[in-house]
Design a protein around this motif. Structure first.
Motif, PDB file in Angstrom:
ATOM      1  N   ASN A 240      18.950 -54.108 -17.485  1.00  0.00           N
ATOM      2  CA  ASN A 240      19.462 -55.112 -18.102  1.00  0.00           C
ATOM      3  C   ASN A 240      18.749 -56.394 -18.660  1.00  0.00           C
ATOM      4  N   SER A 241      18.830 -56.908 -19.456  1.00  0.00           N
ATOM      5  CA  SER A 241      17.984 -58.281 -20.077  1.00  0.00           C
ATOM      6  C   SER A 241      17.975 -58.984 -18.831  1.00  0.00           C
ATOM      7  N   ALA A 242      16.667 -59.158 -18.418  1.00  0.00           N
ATOM      8  CA  ALA A 242      16.294 -60.292 -17.280  1.00  0.00           C
ATOM      9  C   ALA A 242      16.898 -61.678 -17.630  1.00  0.00           C
ATOM     10  N   LYS A 243      16.215 -62.134 -18.811  1.00  0.00           N
ATOM     11  CA  LYS A 243      16.975 -63.513 -19.218  1.00  0.00           C
ATOM     12  C   LYS A 243      18.313 -63.575 -19.724  1.00  0.00           C
ATOM     13  N   GLY A 244      18.557 -62.675 -20.140  1.00  0.00           N
ATOM     14  CA  GLY A 244      20.167 -62.427 -20.425  1.00  0.00           C
ATOM     15  C   GLY A 244      20.868 -62.508 -19.249  1.00  0.00           C
ATOM     16  N   PHE A 245      20.549 -61.975 -18.188  1.00  0.00           N
ATOM     17  CA  PHE A 245      21.371 -62.288 -16.912  1.00  0.00           C
ATOM     18  C   PHE A 245      21.469 -63.625 -16.419  1.00  0.00           C
ATOM     19  N   LYS A 246      20.373 -64.077 -16.392  1.00  0.00           N
ATOM     20  CA  LYS A 246      20.170 -65.354 -15.908  1.00  0.00           C
ATOM     21  C   LYS A 246      20.777 -66.544 -16.808  1.00  0.00           C
ATOM     22  N   ALA A 247      20.942 -66.339 -18.118  1.00  0.00           N
ATOM     23  CA  ALA A 247      21.466 -67.208 -19.206  1.00  0.00           C
ATOM     24  C   ALA A 247      23.033 -67.175 -18.842  1.00  0.00           C
ATOM     25  N   LEU A 248      23.688 -65.929 -18.640  1.00  0.00           N
ATOM     26  CA  LEU A 248      24.688 -65.729 -18.531  1.00  0.00           C
ATOM     27  C   LEU A 248      25.359 -66.431 -17.331  1.00  0.00           C
ATOM     28  N   GLU A 249      24.659 -66.184 -16.098  1.00  0.00           N
ATOM     29  CA  GLU A 249      24.941 -66.722 -15.036  1.00  0.00           C
ATOM     30  C   GLU A 249      24.915 -68.510 -15.196  1.00  0.00           C
ATOM     31  N   LEU A 250      23.986 -68.969 -15.777  1.00  0.00           N
ATOM     32  CA  LEU A 250      24.073 -70.362 -16.064  1.00  0.00           C
ATOM     33  C   LEU A 250      25.175 -70.864 -16.790  1.00  0.00           C
ATOM     34  N   LEU A 251      25.453 -69.903 -17.854  1.00  0.00           N
ATOM     35  CA  LEU A 251      26.598 -70.264 -18.524  1.00  0.00           C
ATOM     36  C   LEU A 251      27.971 -70.535 -18.012  1.00  0.00           C
ATOM     37  N   THR A 252      28.275 -69.531 -17.145  1.00  0.00           N
ATOM     38  CA  THR A 252      29.689 -69.774 -16.491  1.00  0.00           C
ATOM     39  C   THR A 252      29.615 -70.610 -15.351  1.00  0.00           C
ATOM     40  N   THR A 253      28.458 -70.663 -14.900  1.00  0.00           N
ATOM     41  CA  THR A 253      28.330 -72.063 -13.894  1.00  0.00           C
ATOM     42  C   THR A 253      28.594 -73.352 -14.567  1.00  0.00           C
ATOM     43  N   LYS A 254      27.953 -73.449 -15.738  1.00  0.00           N
ATOM     44  CA  LYS A 254      27.826 -75.013 -16.243  1.00  0.00           C
ATOM     45  C   LYS A 254      29.191 -74.926 -16.955  1.00  0.00           C
ATOM     46  N   LEU A 255      29.655 -74.187 -17.456  1.00  0.00           N
ATOM     47  CA  LEU A 255      31.248 -74.274 -18.399  1.00  0.00           C
ATOM     48  C   LEU A 255      32.203 -74.424 -17.019  1.00  0.00           C
ATOM     49  N   GLY A 256      31.893 -73.805 -15.967  1.00  0.00           N
ATOM     50  CA  GLY A 256      32.709 -73.832 -14.802  1.00  0.00           C
ATOM     51  C   GLY A 256      33.960 -72.931 -15.025  1.00  0.00           C
ATOM     52  N   CYS A 257      33.880 -71.763 -15.923  1.00  0.00           N
ATOM     53  CA  CYS A 257      34.780 -71.033 -16.349  1.00  0.00           C
ATOM     54  C   CYS A 257      34.196 -69.663 -16.265  1.00  0.00           C
TER      55      CYS A 257
END
Lengths: 304, 304, 304, 304
Positions: A284-301
């Motif tokens: 799986n895309s290494a940066k992609g995984f991290k980006a999505l993790e940050l996304l749900t954390t930052k959006l809180g959803c």
């Protein structure tokens, strides 16, 4: 929420982290992709889109196409495709034959290769040109042109397709494969070779965010139940043997591809696609995984 | 939503369908349970509860206790428990040793037996009386008494615990098990023997609905991130080798037990517990599965 | 044939080849053995013995003891031990649990750990002091004293015995293990700790060369049929997952041990034991394998 | 020894025992064979032959042909075929894919389907008409004509060959398969379709009894070492997942086929072939197994 601001932050933070992996190298066309490419695009059900980096550049969607072929097979089979493919996470790599042997040729789910091959086999029975039908579905769904197969990628995948031929003949030996193997492999490889940008993919995945209805054509393509079920499948089986970890850290239904794309949805909220060609050890895309993790954390959803 | 009306409907419809399975029979205490018991209880974050059937009768929570032991281990280890147990669905039965062998003694997730044993091993290192600590946690969380171990069940499980001993020693051989096996088995069997009603369990699972905060004591027991992650784990690994099908048809994070209970949550909306002792071929409550499927269909809400 | 000349040649040739491997290191007593030790002893049915190198120095026979425990269990059970253990090569490492799971707790053969544990379990049911019974059998068979357990080795193996405990409890969960696990493990570890020289072992294995009759006591210990069958088992299962290669290159029934010993027999002709502590990647003595290959080549005789 | 008398006795005793099994039914040509056929033929190195029952009637040799293709590949590759195929018993069914996956496409041995396919693939690289080359080798070795392929059997096997195609493509994906899969499958199915009588097969297997030399043409076809090694392989891997039991009860190198034939040899003494189409649950001739067990018991001679 200020999606654009969040995407910009993620883009910078992920780049700052110096995350790296390995670009897929089993065919020259994927091996030669610029490893530094990185783009994110988020689309909301009212049609707004937010992007950062290389989000408008097309890339090889590869296994993300398995979602579209599944959608088409569900529609055309009126859900009967589930008689030929399971819905359980596999616990083994995407191209493993082991479980097929213990489960009489019924693939664990439609997002591992064996399952996607059965789905394509079904589509070939329905319409000779299965890959074209998938491409047409995407184009009609989002109402734009300019989406194509990559002939060179498709041809290279066909040449490198022996493991998939093995999976296909194995299922054929269990009477779970109807057409000529090479014909199905060809359609399978063409559908994997489709090239789309993060933006186009996010628009196409909006279907799952929007209860099965295309906002671009205002057509109900999937029932609500079908839509939810495909999302559930993406949650439990969408990124090979890392689905549990994705659910744990990201919490969104996703489908990843070896071209470095990851498409994700949050029902009623947004669809989002990340692209970066360097893959982690699970494919799986290494940066992609991290980006999505940050996304749900930052959006809180997230789902949970 | 009129939850009570929906529960009543489900209760009648499921009973009308004549769904049956097999009551767990490996220990006499479970084998002798009245197979016709059936109860459902739903609780909302504002404390309202709705029940039907035998929802106030206590039953053996069995593997549902794995959620509480995980919660406690996450709190006490400050998330370090994840160094000793994975987060991926297993694709094999709950008591399989096969994957342990290929993954160097690291269980795939904390909801299969091997994983729960590692979690209990950690708790025993923290506090001799791990099962009591789990029971205390539950009691304090929901602020009621009257929840107990079932001594006869615990003793029978200890006697029948050879497969779990095998799992434990196997992990010990990989240095992923610190305490005396029999001491851990004892605590493990006691925690499995806890008896709660649908209502009490639904109250206890409200934690995951309510962002990690107990509405009964107004204490934040888990961080938001921890809460979401445990829910994600329930979604991908909560009912053994049927997790994919549960996600597909029900769409809620769940944890099932061989006593016939299934606890489920919908974040921000409700927690719900169903109990019916007859199990399907995958070891999950047959009526319970159907009831939850009807619930998300009738309410029109699930994760997806 | 001039056996002494052949042994001398082999000794020199093997030493000249610079063959190396890894001394077993899981317990300190084995790890500290002088890796350069190398001895061979060949004994004929008329009692002549021929030796070279360290052939009179005692070493830890380890898994070679599995042959003696099998012999004793066959005698005492009147062949009924075969109801509890199979006779097929395993295709997996000596301490694997995988096949046990698919074969309901019946070990594939008595020369892998699980099988030997079942055999010892049977002996413990027959006589509390199973290891002593095995030792007594050996001493009586070859009519010499001075053969002992190594207490330090036995105790270290007991401490390191968690994998074997896992195997035992696993079989117990399938009702193929009768006694307390720790009692059996103790007897098992003691029998593995027996120390014998190449010469003593070759004398003890003469039984299989000589149709089941001890030339030292002139007693018929095994029937002809039992003798042949144990030899057959050594041919197909005697050296873990390298049995096929041994048959192919050496062509003699053998049993190897992690202490670096390999005992082999050619029915009616001779028994031969080689000892060199450095093991190849399959856990068999590296020099020992080569020496036996040279032996059957130089003598021009093997089973085939 | 009075071989004829012994064969007569065995023939009567086996028939009297009422042993039954299932005739192979995956192709109509095998399914329609008269299940009551039963013949034995034993040949000695001086050319004497002894037969009973249907020993001069031709039957489908099926997997027994794997021995001839291996012989030819060893001769033509000067032993290099062993770089592409292992020599270990498999512990899994003859057509399993599981071990191929864990061993990078190197089959465990040349007597399971995957191994035999690699051998045939090698022969196809050497000579387009591999099956004809195998047939020619047999005819020249025993100096008789009248041995043929069965076209109908070969064509049916080709149609039913999907599992073998799966194995072939799987190995191709690991670069252990050079030619077009369908071309190799065709040659493989033709070699399996060869029909020979017990007498002809026993004459052909005399090669292994007679140190690699054909008594019919007085030519040395295999070196002594090659001969012994092929016999060793038949001992450890000659009858699928029952090789251990065969060694245990019969004690002769053997190769069985799904047509109901079993060929066996005792070096320097005799070769013997039994044919009876009813198969036991492991796929070996039920009467054939019993007949060989009686043979070595009555003659008092085996490898061991």
């Amino acid at each position: 929420m200020d999606f654009q601001k969040v995407l910009n932050e993620i883009y910078e933070e992920v780049n700052a982290e110096g995350i790296h992996g390995k670009v897929a190298s089993y065919i020259p066309e994927l091996a030669s992709v610029d490893a530094s490419k990185f783009g994110i695009c988020l689309v909301t059900p009212d049609g707004d889109s937010f992007g950062v980096g290389d989000f408008e550049e097309k890339f090889s969607i590869q296994s993300i196409s398995k979602v579209f072929s599944l959608v088409l097979s569900i529609i055309r089979s009126d859900n009967k495709i589930w008689e030929r493919v399971g819905r359980e996470p596999s616990g083994t790599p995407f191209n493993s034959l082991v479980q097929l042997e213990s489960e009489n040729g019924i693939p664990r789910n439609p997002f591992i290769n064996s399952g996607a091959l059965v789905v394509t086999d079904f589509l070939v029975s329905e319409t000779e040109l299965a890959a074209q039908a998938i491409l047409d579905f995407i184009i009609q769904e989002i109402g734009v042109g300019g989406i194509h197969f990559n002939e060179a990628v498709a041809q290279s995948e066909i040449i490198k397709g022996d493991r998939n031929r093995a999976l296909s003949y194995f299922m054929k030996s269990f009477d779970n494969f109807d057409n000529e193997v090479d014909k199905v492999i060809k359609e399978y490889c063409y559908q994997c070779s489709i090239e789309m940008s993060c933006k186009e993919l996010a628009q196409a995945f909006l279907l799952f965010t929007n209860k099965g209805r295309s906002i671009y054509t205002d057509k109900q393509l999937l029932t609500l139940s079908q839509t939810k079920r495909i999302s559930a499948l993406m949650e439990t089986c969408g990124c090979y043997d890392q689905a549990g970890d994705f659910a744990f850290k990201v919490g969104l239904p996703v489908k990843s591809g070896v071209g470095g794309g990851i498409a994700a949805v949050l029902p009623d909220k947004f669809s989002v696609v990340v692209w970066s060609p360097e893959l982690n050890e699970k494919g799986n895309s290494a940066k992609g995984f991290k980006a999505l993790e940050l996304l749900t954390t930052k959006l809180g959803c997230s789902l949970y």
